[in-house]
Design a protein around this motif. Structure first.
Motif, PDB file in Angstrom:
ATOM      1  N   ASP A  30      32.735  44.505 -32.860  1.00  0.00           N
ATOM      2  CA  ASP A  30      33.066  44.773 -31.462  1.00  0.00           C
ATOM      3  C   ASP A  30      32.318  43.740 -30.619  1.00  0.00           C
ATOM      4  N   HIS A  31      33.040  42.776 -30.082  1.00  0.00           N
ATOM      5  CA  HIS A  31      32.395  41.681 -29.364  1.00  0.00           C
ATOM      6  C   HIS A  31      31.956  42.078 -27.958  1.00  0.00           C
ATOM      7  N   ASN A  32      32.222  43.309 -27.584  1.00  0.00           N
ATOM      8  CA  ASN A  32      31.631  43.835 -26.354  1.00  0.00           C
ATOM      9  C   ASN A  32      30.221  44.362 -26.611  1.00  0.00           C
ATOM     10  N   GLN A  33      29.865  44.487 -27.903  1.00  0.00           N
ATOM     11  CA  GLN A  33      28.520  44.920 -28.267  1.00  0.00           C
ATOM     12  C   GLN A  33      27.685  43.770 -28.841  1.00  0.00           C
ATOM     13  N   ILE A  34      28.292  43.029 -29.770  1.00  0.00           N
ATOM     14  CA  ILE A  34      27.582  41.972 -30.489  1.00  0.00           C
ATOM     15  C   ILE A  34      28.353  40.660 -30.403  1.00  0.00           C
ATOM     16  N   GLN A  35      27.634  39.586 -30.117  1.00  0.00           N
ATOM     17  CA  GLN A  35      28.226  38.256 -30.186  1.00  0.00           C
ATOM     18  C   GLN A  35      27.363  37.365 -31.075  1.00  0.00           C
ATOM     19  N   PHE A  36      28.027  36.482 -31.814  1.00  0.00           N
ATOM     20  CA  PHE A  36      27.333  35.520 -32.656  1.00  0.00           C
ATOM     21  C   PHE A  36      27.328  34.144 -31.988  1.00  0.00           C
ATOM     22  N   ASP A  37      26.171  33.510 -31.974  1.00  0.00           N
ATOM     23  CA  ASP A  37      26.061  32.095 -31.636  1.00  0.00           C
ATOM     24  C   ASP A  37      25.463  31.391 -32.851  1.00  0.00           C
ATOM     25  N   PHE A  38      25.728  30.083 -32.995  1.00  0.00           N
ATOM     26  CA  PHE A  38      25.371  29.373 -34.219  1.00  0.00           C
ATOM     27  C   PHE A  38      24.630  28.079 -33.912  1.00  0.00           C
ATOM     28  N   ILE A  39      23.408  27.974 -34.452  1.00  0.00           N
ATOM     29  CA  ILE A  39      22.698  26.699 -34.462  1.00  0.00           C
ATOM     30  C   ILE A  39      23.195  25.910 -35.669  1.00  0.00           C
ATOM     31  N   THR A  40      23.675  24.696 -35.429  1.00  0.00           N
ATOM     32  CA  THR A  40      24.074  23.807 -36.519  1.00  0.00           C
ATOM     33  C   THR A  40      23.227  22.538 -36.437  1.00  0.00           C
ATOM     34  N   PHE A  41      23.205  21.790 -37.520  1.00  0.00           N
ATOM     35  CA  PHE A  41      22.397  20.579 -37.558  1.00  0.00           C
ATOM     36  C   PHE A  41      23.267  19.342 -37.720  1.00  0.00           C
ATOM     37  N   THR A  42      24.397  19.348 -37.032  1.00  0.00           N
ATOM     38  CA  THR A  42      25.326  18.225 -37.033  1.00  0.00           C
ATOM     39  C   THR A  42      26.135  18.271 -35.752  1.00  0.00           C
ATOM     40  N   ASP A  43      26.648  17.105 -35.352  1.00  0.00           N
ATOM     41  CA  ASP A  43      27.569  17.090 -34.219  1.00  0.00           C
ATOM     42  C   ASP A  43      29.013  16.991 -34.680  1.00  0.00           C
ATOM     43  N   GLU A  44      29.214  17.071 -36.012  1.00  0.00           N
ATOM     44  CA  GLU A  44      30.570  17.105 -36.548  1.00  0.00           C
ATOM     45  C   GLU A  44      31.183  18.491 -36.317  1.00  0.00           C
ATOM     46  N   VAL A  45      32.480  18.537 -36.136  1.00  0.00           N
ATOM     47  CA  VAL A  45      33.173  19.807 -35.903  1.00  0.00           C
ATOM     48  C   VAL A  45      33.306  20.558 -37.218  1.00  0.00           C
ATOM     49  N   GLY A  46      32.881  21.809 -37.244  1.00  0.00           N
ATOM     50  CA  GLY A  46      32.996  22.647 -38.430  1.00  0.00           C
ATOM     51  C   GLY A  46      34.369  23.290 -38.526  1.00  0.00           C
ATOM     52  N   ASP A  47      34.753  23.696 -39.721  1.00  0.00           N
ATOM     53  CA  ASP A  47      36.068  24.301 -39.946  1.00  0.00           C
ATOM     54  C   ASP A  47      36.293  25.547 -39.095  1.00  0.00           C
ATOM     55  N   TYR A  48      35.225  26.298 -38.844  1.00  0.00           N
ATOM     56  CA  TYR A  48      35.366  27.566 -38.119  1.00  0.00           C
ATOM     57  C   TYR A  48      35.016  27.460 -36.628  1.00  0.00           C
ATOM     58  N   ASP A  49      34.658  26.277 -36.156  1.00  0.00           N
ATOM     59  CA  ASP A  49      34.168  26.153 -34.778  1.00  0.00           C
ATOM     60  C   ASP A  49      35.170  26.651 -33.742  1.00  0.00           C
ATOM     61  N   ALA A  50      36.434  26.264 -33.890  1.00  0.00           N
ATOM     62  CA  ALA A  50      37.449  26.661 -32.895  1.00  0.00           C
ATOM     63  C   ALA A  50      37.613  28.178 -32.867  1.00  0.00           C
ATOM     64  N   GLU A  51      37.631  28.803 -34.044  1.00  0.00           N
ATOM     65  CA  GLU A  51      37.784  30.259 -34.091  1.00  0.00           C
ATOM     66  C   GLU A  51      36.570  30.948 -33.486  1.00  0.00           C
ATOM     67  N   ILE A  52      35.384  30.436 -33.762  1.00  0.00           N
ATOM     68  CA  ILE A  52      34.163  31.018 -33.187  1.00  0.00           C
ATOM     69  C   ILE A  52      34.225  31.007 -31.665  1.00  0.00           C
ATOM     70  N   LYS A  53      34.619  29.880 -31.105  1.00  0.00           N
ATOM     71  CA  LYS A  53      34.704  29.769 -29.647  1.00  0.00           C
ATOM     72  C   LYS A  53      35.769  30.703 -29.084  1.00  0.00           C
ATOM     73  N   ALA A  54      36.882  30.860 -29.824  1.00  0.00           N
ATOM     74  CA  ALA A  54      37.937  31.766 -29.381  1.00  0.00           C
ATOM     75  C   ALA A  54      37.470  33.215 -29.375  1.00  0.00           C
ATOM     76  N   LEU A  55      36.533  33.538 -30.264  1.00  0.00           N
ATOM     77  CA  LEU A  55      35.989  34.901 -30.339  1.00  0.00           C
ATOM     78  C   LEU A  55      34.844  35.129 -29.365  1.00  0.00           C
TER      79      LEU A  55
END
Length: 370
Positions: A30-55
């Motif tokens: 439930d994204h009204n209760q919990i949200q995930f943010d992600f520290i990454t160690f690259t400036d390359e786009v990850g496979d899931y980045d677009a979906e994460i931002k959409a969520l």
């Protein structure tokens, strides 16, 4: 009620085991209760980045070539963003640096999550680092999580006071896709001159030393020597890609071994394959083996992989990685009858592999940390 934002520490949000597990859970929260943010160690786009931002999640790159510099930058970021009260680290031994940064920045809840049973390092310097990192993890983590008992014992030295969170999947969604995809390989690749006949074998994972693709090519050689009609589909990318492709040419296996790169259709590929192989040098609890059993695919697995991966469905067989012949013999034996959906669903739920259920449990754990 304010949304609780949890900061996950990952290398990059690609389609790898721990990252896929995280996404399986994130989608069902439930994204009204919990949200995930992600520290990454690259400036390359990850496979899931677009979906994460959409969520509603955020990707926060920290760029530095050395672990100590990353730690200092992470500490600075956490001090500048005191709203992050929970840091959840997923990088095994390197969790030590992230826990140090979080502790120094005053973060009260520091989670170390074990996804593997070995670091795979042998030289003396790396062994010394391993011992320091293990001690630091065990000292600074306020919460310990592991995908299984073996991974818990590696990082934490015990299973006591470790929350076992199995690498869950979306059971019903996978089953629905699988039932629609039993002839997927033939339909997808038949027109390209392969995939329409013979034994269909799949290996899914990063192209690196741990996954032991070299052994897989030995198995392929043995199959060809026995004049078996087969195709080995290698799914994934990684640093060994060029070397493995050259070895396939050198061994005259180009008509039998196909490199598919990164794919979003792993479920479909597994559902239409005859076998999965995983001759890894070590693993934690691979998500892909949960997925393979969910779709009813038989997997031949290295005896270096944790026996916990076998869910009692007759779909996992452990073999030594010193004899390609044994693997070939197993590939050519008649397979067990595929368990039905009810049996698979009951086993997955019994062993705690429902993404829906585990997302609810994880949500409650985070909320209790407020």
């Amino acid at each position: 009620m304010a949304i609780q934002r949890v900061l996950h520490i990952v290398g990059k949000m690609d389609r790898a085991g721990a990252e896929t597990m995280l996404m399986n859970l994130y989608r069902h929260m439930d994204h009204n209760q919990i949200q995930f943010d992600f520290i990454t160690f690259t400036d390359e786009v990850g496979d899931y980045d677009a979906e994460i931002k959409a969520l509603g999640g955020r990707i926060i790159p920290i760029l530095a070539s050395h672990s100590l510099t990353r730690m200092l930058k992470l500490k600075r970021f956490l001090k500048q963003h005191p709203d992050y009260q929970i840091v959840h680290a997923h990088m095994l031994l390197n969790n030590a640096f992230h826990l140090l940064a979080a502790k120094s920045a005053g973060v009260p809840h520091r989670i170390s999550h074990s996804h593997s049973t070995s670091n795979g390092k042998t030289n003396i310097v790396k062994k010394i680092y391993e011992q320091w990192a293990l001690i630091t993890n065990r000292t600074l983590a306020t919460k310990r999580i592991s995908c299984g008992d073996y991974a818990a014992n590696y990082l934490f030295g015990t299973t006591k006071e470790v929350w076992l969170l199995p690498n869950a999947v979306d059971i019903q969604k996978m089953m629905t896709v699988a039932n629609q995809s039993r002839h997927y390989i033939d339909q997808e690749f038949g027109a390209k001159g392969f995939g329409d006949k013979g034994l269909k074998i799949i290996q899914a994972g990063r192209l690196n030393e741990v996954k032991n693709h070299q052994f897989s090519l030995e198995v392929a050689e043995q199959l060809k020597k026995r004049q078996i009609d087969f195709t080995l589909y290698i799914v994934g990318q990684g640093p060994l890609a060029a070397r493995l492709k050259q070895q396939v040419k050198d061994k005259s296996l180009c008509s039998n071994v196909k490199f598919l790169g990164l794919r979003t259709d792993i479920t479909e590929l597994m559902a239409s394959a005859d076998y999965m192989i995983m001759p890894s040098l070590h693993e934690g609890f691979p998500v892909v083996l949960v997925e393979s059993q969910t779709v009813g695919l038989t997997a031949l697995v290295s005896d270096q992989v944790s026996p916990e991966v076998d869910l009692g469905l007759g779909l996992v067989q452990f073999l030594p990685i010193h004899s390609a012949k044994e693997w070939v013999d197993c590939l050519l034996k008649p397979k067990n009858i595929r368990p039905n959906e009810k049996e698979i669903t009951e086993a997955l739920n019994l062993y705690g592999f429902s993404a829906v259920t585990n997302a609810q449990k994880l949500t409650q754990m985070y909320l209790n940390m407020k």
